[in-house]
Design a protein around this motif. Structure first.
Motif, PDB file in Angstrom:
ATOM      1  N   MET A 283     -34.710  14.606  13.484  1.00 34.92           N
ATOM      2  CA  MET A 283     -34.387  13.517  14.414  1.00 34.92           C
ATOM      3  C   MET A 283     -35.002  12.206  13.922  1.00 34.92           C
ATOM      4  O   MET A 283     -35.095  11.235  14.681  1.00 34.92           O
TER       5      MET A 283
ATOM      6  N   HIS B 283     -42.097  16.580   8.223  1.00 39.57           N
ATOM      7  CA  HIS B 283     -40.697  16.584   7.776  1.00 39.57           C
ATOM      8  C   HIS B 283     -40.622  16.639   6.250  1.00 39.57           C
ATOM      9  O   HIS B 283     -39.803  17.353   5.679  1.00 39.57           O
TER      10      HIS B 283
ATOM     11  N   GLY C 233     -39.490  23.838  10.688  1.00 37.58           N
ATOM     12  CA  GLY C 233     -40.949  23.862  10.754  1.00 37.58           C
ATOM     13  C   GLY C 233     -41.461  24.895  11.755  1.00 37.58           C
ATOM     14  O   GLY C 233     -40.920  25.028  12.850  1.00 37.58           O
TER      15      GLY C 233
ATOM     16  N   HIS D  58     -42.403  12.031   9.125  1.00 35.73           N
ATOM     17  CA  HIS D  58     -43.825  12.098   8.771  1.00 35.73           C
ATOM     18  C   HIS D  58     -44.000  13.215   7.733  1.00 35.73           C
ATOM     19  O   HIS D  58     -43.009  13.836   7.301  1.00 35.73           O
TER      20      HIS D  58
ATOM     21  N   ASP E  89     -42.264  24.071  15.593  1.00 36.86           N
ATOM     22  CA  ASP E  89     -41.389  24.386  16.734  1.00 36.86           C
ATOM     23  C   ASP E  89     -41.055  25.878  16.680  1.00 36.86           C
ATOM     24  O   ASP E  89     -39.948  26.275  16.303  1.00 36.86           O
TER      25      ASP E  89
ATOM     26  N   VAL F 134     -47.681  21.144   9.355  1.00 36.96           N
ATOM     27  CA  VAL F 134     -48.542  20.154   8.687  1.00 36.96           C
ATOM     28  C   VAL F 134     -49.352  19.435   9.767  1.00 36.96           C
ATOM     29  O   VAL F 134     -48.793  19.001  10.782  1.00 36.96           O
TER      30      VAL F 134
ATOM     31  N   MET G 287     -48.659  17.187  13.198  1.00 33.04           N
ATOM     32  CA  MET G 287     -47.886  15.948  13.061  1.00 33.04           C
ATOM     33  C   MET G 287     -46.627  16.042  13.909  1.00 33.04           C
ATOM     34  O   MET G 287     -45.988  17.083  13.975  1.00 33.04           O
TER      35      MET G 287
HETATM   36  P1  AMP Z   1     -37.720  16.874  14.567  1.00 34.94           P
HETATM   37  O1  AMP Z   1     -37.407  15.618  13.824  1.00 34.94           O
HETATM   38  O2  AMP Z   1     -38.886  16.772  15.488  1.00 34.94           O
HETATM   39  O3  AMP Z   1     -36.494  17.491  15.194  1.00 34.94           O
HETATM   40  O4  AMP Z   1     -38.169  17.914  13.447  1.00 34.94           O
HETATM   41  C1  AMP Z   1     -37.335  18.240  12.368  1.00 34.94           C
HETATM   42  C2  AMP Z   1     -37.893  19.453  11.659  1.00 34.94           C
HETATM   43  O5  AMP Z   1     -39.207  19.149  11.179  1.00 34.94           O
HETATM   44  C3  AMP Z   1     -38.031  20.669  12.583  1.00 34.94           C
HETATM   45  O6  AMP Z   1     -37.660  21.835  11.878  1.00 34.94           O
HETATM   46  C4  AMP Z   1     -39.492  20.657  12.915  1.00 34.94           C
HETATM   47  O7  AMP Z   1     -40.005  21.942  13.236  1.00 34.94           O
HETATM   48  C5  AMP Z   1     -40.090  20.161  11.617  1.00 34.94           C
HETATM   49  N1  AMP Z   1     -41.437  19.611  11.848  1.00 34.94           N
HETATM   50  C6  AMP Z   1     -41.784  18.655  12.760  1.00 34.94           C
HETATM   51  N2  AMP Z   1     -43.114  18.450  12.724  1.00 34.94           N
HETATM   52  C7  AMP Z   1     -43.617  19.279  11.787  1.00 34.94           C
HETATM   53  C8  AMP Z   1     -44.942  19.545  11.274  1.00 34.94           C
HETATM   54  N3  AMP Z   1     -46.012  18.909  11.754  1.00 34.94           N
HETATM   55  N4  AMP Z   1     -45.074  20.476  10.318  1.00 34.94           N
HETATM   56  C9  AMP Z   1     -43.992  21.144   9.836  1.00 34.94           C
HETATM   57  N5  AMP Z   1     -42.732  20.938  10.257  1.00 34.94           N
HETATM   58  C10 AMP Z   1     -42.542  20.034  11.221  1.00 34.94           C
END
Ligand code: AMP
Length: 277
Positions: free
Chosen positions: A27, A34, A144, A31, A147, A173, A181
């Motif tokens: 989304m 991602h 990640g 960071h 989630d 991470v 993060m």
């Molecule tokens: P989002 O942009 O929040 O939908 O996340 C996109 C992808 O990045 C998802 O698969 C999340 O689980 C993964 N993600 C978000 N934060 C982290 C993190 N701190 N460590 C590892 N993966 C992450």
């Protein structure tokens, strides 16, 4: 790096790619979490496709869809540095055309924890991921561990609907003080940012209790809850010790388990988890 906005454009580019394709749905407001997914996808595939799309269907009516942080220029710069091949940045009209009416509903595992707190959330997630898989046709898709329930829901959907991509999970991470993060961490004031470390502290406590031989899940939940309550800015949504495969709550920890929690710090709702080996 090619940036595309339409489904027809990305389909045309995809057809020309030879070898394996690693796909990272996001989304945006990227960071290091991602970027760990992008790095892994890069290492394991001939080409990497990243999508950036703030999916309205996975936000509840009182959630932060409008306020969700966005910075496309910065995201594209970060992705360029990682050697991303294609970035897909669709519009709402492209993803949810007029009269859109087909949804993917994963039962059971999507109904507990996040699903109970955020009705409709996983319906939105599963639908957009299914749609993105159909468009991108990846060999492998990267998610990640941050989630944890999303991972279980996506794996269930892929198995149930015989989808092609191999689902790869990347460890969470964290910041130096343990905070996972998250794009939502920017909502935190300095005092809240400090208070937010309570999530990692509670998960670390759970892991330590388990390592010391504790098998009673309720005892661990109670100790985590007591620790979090000491932080005045923290409001618990749930604290869970569950089967790592199904996310069913456990009484006795006699199999691989995961500690997970959702805690509000001020107005910001944070989630985190830790596998208990
Ligand atoms: P989002 O942009 O929040 O939908 O996340 C996109 C992808 O990045 C998802 O698969 C999340 O689980 C993964 N993600 C978000 N934060 C982290 C993190 N701190 N460590 C590892 N993966 C992450």
């Amino acid at each position: 790096m090619t940036i595309v906005k339409t489904i027809s454009e990305i389909r045309a580019l995809r057809q020309k790619l030879k070898g394996s394709v690693g796909f990272v749905p996001t989304m945006g407001f990227l960071h290091e979490g991602h970027l760990a997914l992008v790095k892994r996808a890069k290492a394991e595939n001939s080409a990497v496709i990243v999508s950036i799309y703030v999916n309205p269907a996975q936000f509840g009516p009182r959630e932060d869809f409008g306020a969700y942080p966005r910075d496309l220029d910065r995201d594209l710069e970060l992705l360029r540095k990682e050697g991303t091949d294609i970035v897909f940045v669709p519009s709402d009209d492209e993803m949810y055309p007029h009269e859109f009416s087909s949804w993917v509903d994963v039962e059971k595992v999507a109904e507990r924890l996040e699903g109970a707190s955020r009705p409709g959330h996983f319906r939105g997630v599963a639908t957009i991921v299914a749609k993105l898989f159909n468009i991108v046709q990846p060999t492998r898709a990267y998610f990640g561990q941050k989630d944890a329930q999303q991972v279980v829901v996506i794996k269930r959907m892929v198995a149930d609907l015989s989808m092609n991509p191999e689902v790869v999970i990347v460890p969470t991470v964290r910041e130096n003080d343990g905070l996972a993060m998250s794009s939502r961490n920017v909502y935190l004031s300095p005092r809240e940012r400090q208070a937010a470390t309570i999530l990692f502290k509670a998960l670390t406590l759970a892991r330590q209790l388990r390592r010391d031989g504790e098998k009673d899940a309720e005892k661990i939940r109670r100790k985590m809850t007591a620790l979090i309550r000491k932080e005045p800015l923290a409001q618990i949504d749930y604290v869970s010790i569950a089967d790592a495969g199904t996310l069913e709550e456990l009484d006795l920890i006699d199999r691989p388990a995961v500690a997970s929690l959702a805690v509000r710090i001020g107005k910001t709702r944070l989630i985190d988890n830790m596998p208990l080996e």
